[in-house]
Design a protein around this motif. Structure first.
Motif, PDB file in Angstrom:
ATOM      1  N   ILE A 277      40.673  39.615  47.131  1.00  0.00           N
ATOM      2  CA  ILE A 277      41.584  40.688  46.724  1.00  0.00           C
ATOM      3  C   ILE A 277      43.029  40.313  47.021  1.00  0.00           C
ATOM      4  O   ILE A 277      43.923  40.493  46.187  1.00  0.00           O
ATOM      5  CB  ILE A 277      41.208  41.998  47.427  1.00  0.00           C
ATOM      6  CG1 ILE A 277      39.811  42.438  47.014  1.00  0.00           C
ATOM      7  CG2 ILE A 277      42.229  43.090  47.088  1.00  0.00           C
ATOM      8  CD1 ILE A 277      39.258  43.571  47.844  1.00  0.00           C
TER       9      ILE A 277
ATOM     10  N   SER B 262      44.925  38.302  44.629  1.00  0.00           N
ATOM     11  CA  SER B 262      45.105  38.887  43.305  1.00  0.00           C
ATOM     12  C   SER B 262      46.002  40.117  43.307  1.00  0.00           C
ATOM     13  O   SER B 262      46.800  40.308  42.390  1.00  0.00           O
ATOM     14  CB  SER B 262      43.738  39.266  42.715  1.00  0.00           C
ATOM     15  OG  SER B 262      43.850  39.858  41.458  1.00  0.00           O
ATOM     16  N   VAL B 263      45.870  40.953  44.330  1.00  0.00           N
ATOM     17  CA  VAL B 263      46.577  42.233  44.367  1.00  0.00           C
ATOM     18  C   VAL B 263      47.812  42.103  45.255  1.00  0.00           C
ATOM     19  O   VAL B 263      47.702  41.824  46.451  1.00  0.00           O
ATOM     20  CB  VAL B 263      45.652  43.346  44.891  1.00  0.00           C
ATOM     21  CG1 VAL B 263      46.419  44.667  45.012  1.00  0.00           C
ATOM     22  CG2 VAL B 263      44.440  43.512  43.979  1.00  0.00           C
TER      23      VAL B 263
ATOM     24  N   LEU C 283      33.303  44.502  46.788  1.00  0.00           N
ATOM     25  CA  LEU C 283      34.487  43.900  46.159  1.00  0.00           C
ATOM     26  C   LEU C 283      34.941  44.731  44.960  1.00  0.00           C
ATOM     27  O   LEU C 283      36.133  45.063  44.829  1.00  0.00           O
ATOM     28  CB  LEU C 283      34.171  42.470  45.731  1.00  0.00           C
ATOM     29  CG  LEU C 283      35.214  41.773  44.843  1.00  0.00           C
ATOM     30  CD1 LEU C 283      36.575  41.725  45.518  1.00  0.00           C
ATOM     31  CD2 LEU C 283      34.746  40.363  44.485  1.00  0.00           C
TER      32      LEU C 283
ATOM     33  N   LEU D 186      38.545  46.745  44.367  1.00  0.00           N
ATOM     34  CA  LEU D 186      39.405  46.461  43.211  1.00  0.00           C
ATOM     35  C   LEU D 186      39.642  47.728  42.387  1.00  0.00           C
ATOM     36  O   LEU D 186      40.747  47.956  41.875  1.00  0.00           O
ATOM     37  CB  LEU D 186      38.772  45.377  42.340  1.00  0.00           C
ATOM     38  CG  LEU D 186      38.830  43.958  42.896  1.00  0.00           C
ATOM     39  CD1 LEU D 186      37.982  43.016  42.044  1.00  0.00           C
ATOM     40  CD2 LEU D 186      40.267  43.440  42.979  1.00  0.00           C
TER      41      LEU D 186
ATOM     42  N   ASP E 143      43.552  47.625  42.591  1.00  0.00           N
ATOM     43  CA  ASP E 143      44.108  46.883  41.466  1.00  0.00           C
ATOM     44  C   ASP E 143      44.724  47.874  40.482  1.00  0.00           C
ATOM     45  O   ASP E 143      44.675  49.087  40.683  1.00  0.00           O
ATOM     46  CB  ASP E 143      43.024  46.045  40.795  1.00  0.00           C
ATOM     47  CG  ASP E 143      43.590  44.885  39.983  1.00  0.00           C
ATOM     48  OD1 ASP E 143      44.812  44.644  40.060  1.00  0.00           O
ATOM     49  OD2 ASP E 143      42.823  44.230  39.260  1.00  0.00           O
TER      50      ASP E 143
ATOM     51  N   ALA F 138      39.788  37.911  39.719  1.00  0.00           N
ATOM     52  CA  ALA F 138      39.239  38.648  40.865  1.00  0.00           C
ATOM     53  C   ALA F 138      38.033  39.486  40.448  1.00  0.00           C
ATOM     54  O   ALA F 138      37.003  39.511  41.141  1.00  0.00           O
ATOM     55  CB  ALA F 138      40.312  39.521  41.494  1.00  0.00           C
ATOM     56  N   TRP F 139      38.157  40.158  39.303  1.00  0.00           N
ATOM     57  CA  TRP F 139      37.041  40.972  38.817  1.00  0.00           C
ATOM     58  C   TRP F 139      35.850  40.109  38.413  1.00  0.00           C
ATOM     59  O   TRP F 139      34.702  40.568  38.427  1.00  0.00           O
ATOM     60  CB  TRP F 139      37.491  41.817  37.624  1.00  0.00           C
ATOM     61  CG  TRP F 139      38.388  42.957  37.983  1.00  0.00           C
ATOM     62  CD1 TRP F 139      39.753  42.938  38.068  1.00  0.00           C
ATOM     63  CD2 TRP F 139      37.994  44.295  38.309  1.00  0.00           C
ATOM     64  NE1 TRP F 139      40.231  44.173  38.422  1.00  0.00           N
ATOM     65  CE2 TRP F 139      39.174  45.030  38.571  1.00  0.00           C
ATOM     66  CE3 TRP F 139      36.760  44.948  38.384  1.00  0.00           C
ATOM     67  CZ2 TRP F 139      39.149  46.385  38.914  1.00  0.00           C
ATOM     68  CZ3 TRP F 139      36.733  46.296  38.729  1.00  0.00           C
ATOM     69  CH2 TRP F 139      37.914  47.004  38.993  1.00  0.00           C
TER      70      TRP F 139
END
Length: 350
Positions: free
Chosen positions: A60, A63-64, A162, A166, A170, A301-302
């Motif tokens: 995470i 990505s975030v 996870l 997200l 996200d 990430a997803w």
């Protein structure tokens, strides 16, 4: 593949993930939780856990923006360094919610940051992360019972924790539709996995969030083989800087390929280089247009649970061919256990 793998809970749990995601996407109160998060006062979001649960935070944080991965093992070892003067929103991950470090992190928060907002995401309604109370603003998210894996290796617990995080941190999206789409993608990916001869050693690499997906993939192989199959991970560009020395002719190398440029180009260059330098090793790409084609329309990430699922599947197959108890590879050894315990917690220094 002739093994009867359905006898293993771990195998069933891997293949249950698509149905779990579809149902959970409908049940999760994303709007309510996002509203609660927006009402809190914090400087940073910390994602905390140990082992696989820590790797969730790594994925995470890569990505975030504004997210930070702070393993609970680090907090417990040196709580004052992290918590004195800090004002985080702490997101705790834990399959059982009862590991020593989960409890130690809660102790450290109560002592040094008692008013720090918390979100505990866990698969066990009876664990400490689900049941322990505090004076801090707290949200408890208990995932479906099916995610509380019976097997030693975290599979559906990893992926669903996870995806839950997200969904909350996200960019906003239609979560039920996205979880359903990801479930469909995994159903498709599971049909593409070829199982060749068991290699002597394994490598996983990727960039950004997929580097930490590679870390989780390598861990799955080592756990499920009870350490009999050495596995390493690295970033796409970092792999050349020494870790490539691990590769032999009997190595399987998997590159999780990003959908984004220029990252995708670096991934492709590494795959081509390794195929030239190690013609007898197996080099496989997983991603958009890869040997296992996973489109990743929502970003890397997803897609991390999708690519890791390939390692989960192969880890089970290899564990079974080694004659191990797939659901408890360390049975009889007393070296690793499903829930880490027996770690002595020392008082938090104020």
């Amino acid at each position: 593949m002739t093994q009867d793998l359905s006898k293993w809970a771990t195998w069933r749990e891997i293949h249950s993930q698509p149905d779990i995601w579809r149902a959970w996407g409908q049940a999760l109160d994303v709007a309510g939780l996002r509203s609660w998060i927006a009402a809190q006062s914090f400087d940073e979001v910390w994602f905390c856990g140990a082992g696989t649960s820590a790797y969730i935070g790594d994925i995470i944080a890569a990505s975030v923006k504004g997210a930070r991965s702070v393993p609970s093992t680090d907090i417990v070892a040196n709580p004052a360094h992290f918590l004195k003067g800090a004002k985080p929103l702490v997101v705790n991950f834990g399959r059982s919610g009862n590991s020593t470090e989960s409890i130690g992190t809660l102790d450290a928060l109560d002592a040094l940051a008692p008013h720090a907002a918390r979100i505990n995401i866990t698969c066990n309604k009876d664990g400490a992360l689900a049941t322990r109370t505090s004076d801090a603003p707290t949200q408890i998210i208990v995932l479906p019972d099916e995610t509380h894996d019976e097997g030693f290796a975290m599979t559906s617990s990893f992926s669903t924790m996870l995806l839950t995080a997200l969904a909350l941190f996200d960019a906003p999206c239609d979560v039920p539709a996205r979880m359903s789409d990801l479930a469909d993608q995994l159903d498709n990916a599971l049909t593409q996995i070829a199982i060749g001869p068991r290699p002597e050693r394994v490598v996983y690499v990727g960039a950004g969030p997929l580097a930490f997906a590679a870390r989780e993939a390598a861990l799955k192989v080592m756990e499920l083989s009870a350490g009999q199959m050495p596995a390493v991970w690295d970033s796409t560009l970092g792999f050349r800087h020494g870790p490539k020395a691990f590769v032999t002719d009997a190595t399987d190398i998997t590159i999780f390929t990003s959908p984004n440029d220029p990252t995708r180009l670096y991934d492709a260059d590494l795959a081509a280089e390794l195929r030239t330098q190690f013609p007898n090793a197996k080099v496989e790409t997983i991603g958009a247009g890869g040997d296992i084609d996973i489109a990743m329309p929502f970003g890397p990430a997803w897609a991390a649970p999708l690519v890791v699922a390939v390692a989960q599947v192969r880890g089970v197959v290899w564990s079974d061919t080694l004659g191990l108890n797939v659901d408890d590879p360390f049975s009889g050894q007393s070296t690793l256990s499903r829930v880490v315990s027996g770690v002595k917690l020392y008082p938090v220094t104020l």
